[in-house]
Scaffold this motif. Structure first.
Motif, mmCIF file in Angstrom:
data_model
loop_
_atom_site.group_PDB
_atom_site.id
_atom_site.type_symbol
_atom_site.label_atom_id
_atom_site.label_comp_id
_atom_site.label_asym_id
_atom_site.label_seq_id
_atom_site.Cartn_x
_atom_site.Cartn_y
_atom_site.Cartn_z
ATOM 1 N N SER A 141 45.299 37.289 45.954
ATOM 2 C CA SER A 141 45.267 38.652 45.442
ATOM 3 C C SER A 141 45.044 38.735 43.934
ATOM 4 O O SER A 141 44.979 39.829 43.374
ATOM 5 C CB SER A 141 46.577 39.379 45.782
ATOM 6 N N ILE A 142 44.945 37.600 43.274
ATOM 7 C CA ILE A 142 44.701 37.599 41.828
ATOM 8 C C ILE A 142 43.208 37.417 41.574
ATOM 9 O O ILE A 142 42.579 36.516 42.132
ATOM 10 C CB ILE A 142 45.485 36.476 41.128
ATOM 11 N N LEU A 143 42.646 38.301 40.758
ATOM 12 C CA LEU A 143 41.241 38.177 40.386
ATOM 13 C C LEU A 143 41.169 37.416 39.063
ATOM 14 O O LEU A 143 41.671 37.877 38.033
ATOM 15 C CB LEU A 143 40.592 39.549 40.236
ATOM 16 N N TYR A 144 40.566 36.236 39.107
ATOM 17 C CA TYR A 144 40.349 35.438 37.906
ATOM 18 C C TYR A 144 38.971 35.782 37.347
ATOM 19 O O TYR A 144 37.991 35.882 38.095
ATOM 20 C CB TYR A 144 40.447 33.955 38.220
ATOM 21 N N ILE A 145 38.898 35.957 36.041
ATOM 22 C CA ILE A 145 37.689 36.447 35.384
ATOM 23 C C ILE A 145 37.321 35.531 34.225
ATOM 24 O O ILE A 145 38.172 35.198 33.394
ATOM 25 C CB ILE A 145 37.896 37.885 34.847
ATOM 26 N N THR A 146 36.061 35.109 34.174
ATOM 27 C CA THR A 146 35.561 34.392 33.011
ATOM 28 C C THR A 146 34.808 35.382 32.139
ATOM 29 O O THR A 146 33.880 36.051 32.593
ATOM 30 C CB THR A 146 34.642 33.227 33.422
ATOM 31 N N SER A 147 35.238 35.487 30.883
ATOM 32 C CA SER A 147 34.700 36.506 29.982
ATOM 33 C C SER A 147 34.500 35.909 28.605
ATOM 34 O O SER A 147 35.463 35.741 27.853
ATOM 35 C CB SER A 147 35.652 37.708 29.930
ATOM 36 N N ASP A 148 33.256 35.559 28.306
ATOM 37 C CA ASP A 148 32.896 34.988 27.019
ATOM 38 C C ASP A 148 33.710 33.727 26.734
ATOM 39 O O ASP A 148 33.594 32.740 27.447
ATOM 40 C CB ASP A 148 33.063 36.024 25.911
ATOM 41 N N THR A 149 34.564 33.746 25.723
ATOM 42 C CA THR A 149 35.347 32.556 25.358
ATOM 43 C C THR A 149 36.679 32.491 26.081
ATOM 44 O O THR A 149 37.479 31.591 25.817
ATOM 45 C CB THR A 149 35.618 32.538 23.838
ATOM 46 N N TYR A 150 36.925 33.415 27.000
ATOM 47 C CA TYR A 150 38.236 33.551 27.622
ATOM 48 C C TYR A 150 38.237 33.270 29.125
ATOM 49 O O TYR A 150 37.241 33.454 29.816
ATOM 50 C CB TYR A 150 38.781 34.981 27.434
ATOM 51 N N LEU A 151 39.402 32.888 29.612
ATOM 52 C CA LEU A 151 39.704 32.879 31.031
ATOM 53 C C LEU A 151 40.790 33.922 31.228
ATOM 54 O O LEU A 151 41.831 33.879 30.564
ATOM 55 C CB LEU A 151 40.206 31.513 31.492
ATOM 56 N N CYS A 152 40.547 34.880 32.122
ATOM 57 C CA CYS A 152 41.461 36.013 32.311
ATOM 58 C C CYS A 152 41.875 36.135 33.778
ATOM 59 O O CYS A 152 41.296 35.505 34.665
ATOM 60 C CB CYS A 152 40.789 37.317 31.871
ATOM 61 N N ARG A 153 42.856 37.005 34.016
ATOM 62 C CA ARG A 153 43.224 37.329 35.390
ATOM 63 C C ARG A 153 43.866 38.711 35.434
ATOM 64 O O ARG A 153 44.425 39.195 34.443
ATOM 65 C CB ARG A 153 44.183 36.295 35.965
ATOM 66 N N ILE A 154 43.779 39.317 36.610
ATOM 67 C CA ILE A 154 44.423 40.609 36.845
ATOM 68 C C ILE A 154 44.953 40.628 38.274
ATOM 69 O O ILE A 154 44.289 40.127 39.205
ATOM 70 C CB ILE A 154 43.448 41.784 36.592
ATOM 71 N N GLN A 155 46.139 41.161 38.448
ATOM 72 C CA GLN A 155 46.725 41.285 39.785
ATOM 73 C C GLN A 155 46.078 42.461 40.509
ATOM 74 O O GLN A 155 45.965 43.554 39.968
ATOM 75 C CB GLN A 155 48.233 41.507 39.681
ATOM 76 N N THR A 156 45.637 42.241 41.748
ATOM 77 C CA THR A 156 45.061 43.322 42.539
ATOM 78 C C THR A 156 45.984 43.657 43.716
ATOM 79 O O THR A 156 46.986 42.979 43.960
ATOM 80 C CB THR A 156 43.666 42.935 43.079
ATOM 81 N N LYS A 157 45.613 44.680 44.465
ATOM 82 C CA LYS A 157 46.352 45.090 45.654
ATOM 83 C C LYS A 157 45.577 44.731 46.913
ATOM 84 O O LYS A 157 45.875 45.219 48.004
ATOM 85 C CB LYS A 157 46.616 46.593 45.585
ATOM 86 N N THR A 158 44.582 43.856 46.749
ATOM 87 C CA THR A 158 43.761 43.437 47.868
ATOM 88 C C THR A 158 43.730 41.906 47.918
ATOM 89 O O THR A 158 44.384 41.251 47.136
ATOM 90 C CB THR A 158 42.333 44.027 47.760
ATOM 91 N N THR A 159 42.963 41.372 48.841
ATOM 92 C CA THR A 159 42.880 39.925 49.026
ATOM 93 C C THR A 159 41.428 39.505 49.162
ATOM 94 O O THR A 159 40.651 40.143 49.870
ATOM 95 C CB THR A 159 43.647 39.496 50.292
ATOM 96 N N GLY A 160 41.062 38.434 48.501
ATOM 97 C CA GLY A 160 39.684 37.973 48.537
ATOM 98 C C GLY A 160 39.324 37.314 49.862
ATOM 99 O O GLY A 160 40.180 36.818 50.591
ATOM 100 N N LEU A 161 38.021 37.317 50.157
ATOM 101 C CA LEU A 161 37.535 36.615 51.349
ATOM 102 C C LEU A 161 37.895 35.142 51.273
ATOM 103 O O LEU A 161 37.859 34.520 50.216
ATOM 104 C CB LEU A 161 36.010 36.748 51.434
ATOM 105 N N GLY A 162 38.257 34.584 52.404
ATOM 106 C CA GLY A 162 38.565 33.167 52.456
ATOM 107 C C GLY A 162 40.002 32.813 52.100
ATOM 108 O O GLY A 162 40.352 31.634 52.014
ATOM 109 N N HIS A 163 40.829 33.822 51.882
ATOM 110 C CA HIS A 163 42.233 33.559 51.519
ATOM 111 C C HIS A 163 43.180 34.077 52.606
ATOM 112 O O HIS A 163 42.819 34.900 53.413
ATOM 113 C CB HIS A 163 42.558 34.230 50.192
#
Length: 341
Positions: A319-341
């Motif tokens: 349920s955590i969305l990991y995001i690569t953004s320029d020089t950063y590695l980020c994450r945000i908690q979601t209320k859904t679940t990704g495929l394959g999990h």
């Protein structure tokens, strides 16, 4: 923490930034922008994007690797540094592989490393390699095996992103971004940028060359639709293709055109994609991560204020969305679940 403080952190040398990283008190980045109330069903109104690691040159290709008892870790590329890093909860990031995408001896421009990463049906790491212009798999012995590096005898441009179909076929995109001089590079052998399918048997099929700069790609949950991002500033958009029974693609439709946002100066272009179990699409593009319904309606955006390259679901329950953004590695908690999990 304000954005300029994050930028200051990014200016630190990579080794110092990784050694000194805080694994508990993460700064935040950007804001949540709502276009439709349905966004709240996927991302809470008070959800924040946290920067969990920084100090890279250009992050890309995140993939979550599950381990026993619900634990796991994230792998992601730093393309200019020709490296893959491993991020572990409570420990932070460490170097996982170098070189990751170029093993030659001559200089190979600004983006020689690996880009998109994915796990194959056996759980092995498969990489899009810019400099070596191939798709490779990390074998259990620790060495690499080339999966494909040419189309009809002509070398690929620079494989960018990839995804497996449930039948074992591997779909990938091949824009010119990894070539030292990109489209104008004399090393380029193909006169188009393709979307391909590498069958389980090893047969390579060109599915389409209609997209000027194909980039990220993802399947719908039923695998009847393939979404492909186009990172062309003159036509910055996402297309959907029906997937035929034989695995080839039907006539495309434009799902969303973000060219106007590029013209307005929003940072970034359509790039990586992640899909949740309900078919909602999380797509990096100008201004952050766009969130679309399964029907292609724009629900909102996770604005980062940075060029944002890719995203993937992970964590114990996906349920955590990991995001690569320029020089950063980020994450945000979601209320859904990704495929394959």
């Amino acid at each position: 923490m304000r954005l300029f403080l994050l930028k200051t952190t990014a200016l630190l040398c990579l080794s110092t930034a990784l050694t000194a990283q805080d694994t508990t008190n993460f700064p935040t980045l950007g804001e949540r922008v709502e276009n439709d109330p349905a966004l709240s069903q996927l991302v809470a109104k008070d959800a924040q994007t946290f920067v969990i690691s920084s100090g890279y040159e250009w992050t890309e290709g995140p993939v979550w690797v599950n381990e026993k008892e619900g634990s796991g870790y994230l792998l992601f590329s730093d393309i200019p540094n020709n490296s893959i890093f491993k991020w572990v909860e409570g420990k932070g990031a460490s170097l996982f592989m170098k070189p990751s995408g170029y093993t030659g001896v001559a200089d190979y421009g600004a983006e020689p490393g690996s880009n998109g990463l994915v796990l194959d049906p056996q759980g092995r790491l498969v990489m899009c390699e810019h400099g070596d212009r191939r798709l490779s798999v990390l074998t259990k012995s620790g060495g690499k095996q080339t999966l494909v590096d040419n189309y009809k005898g002509k070398r690929l441009n620079s494989p960018n992103d990839l995804i497996y179909h449930s039948n074992g076929d591997l779909y990938f995109t091949d824009p010119p971004y990894g070539l030292p001089n990109r489209w104008d590079d004399p090393l380029r052998e193909l006169d188009f940028c393709g979307v391909y399918r590498l069958s389980k048997a090893g047969e390579l099929t060109l599915l389409t060359k209609e997209m000027t700069r194909p980039n990220g790609l993802a399947f719908s949950p039923d695998e009847k639709t393939l979404y492909v991002a186009q990172s062309d500033p003159e036509a910055a958009l996402w297309k959907s293709f029906p997937v035929k029974a034989d695995g080839t693609l039907g006539e495309s439709k434009v799902m969303y055109d973000a060219t106007q946002h590029v013209k307005q100066g929003w940072p970034g272009l359509p790039d990586g994609l992640a899909v949740d179990k309900a078919g909602n699409i999380f797509a990096t593009g100008p201004g952050g991560v766009y969130v679309f319904s399964a029907a292609g309606k724009l629900l909102g955006r996770l604005s980062t204020g940075e060029r944002t390259s890719n995203c993937t679901f992970g964590g114990k329950d996906g349920s955590i969305l990991y995001i690569t953004s320029d020089t950063y590695l980020c994450r945000i908690q979601t209320k859904t679940t990704g495929l394959g999990h």
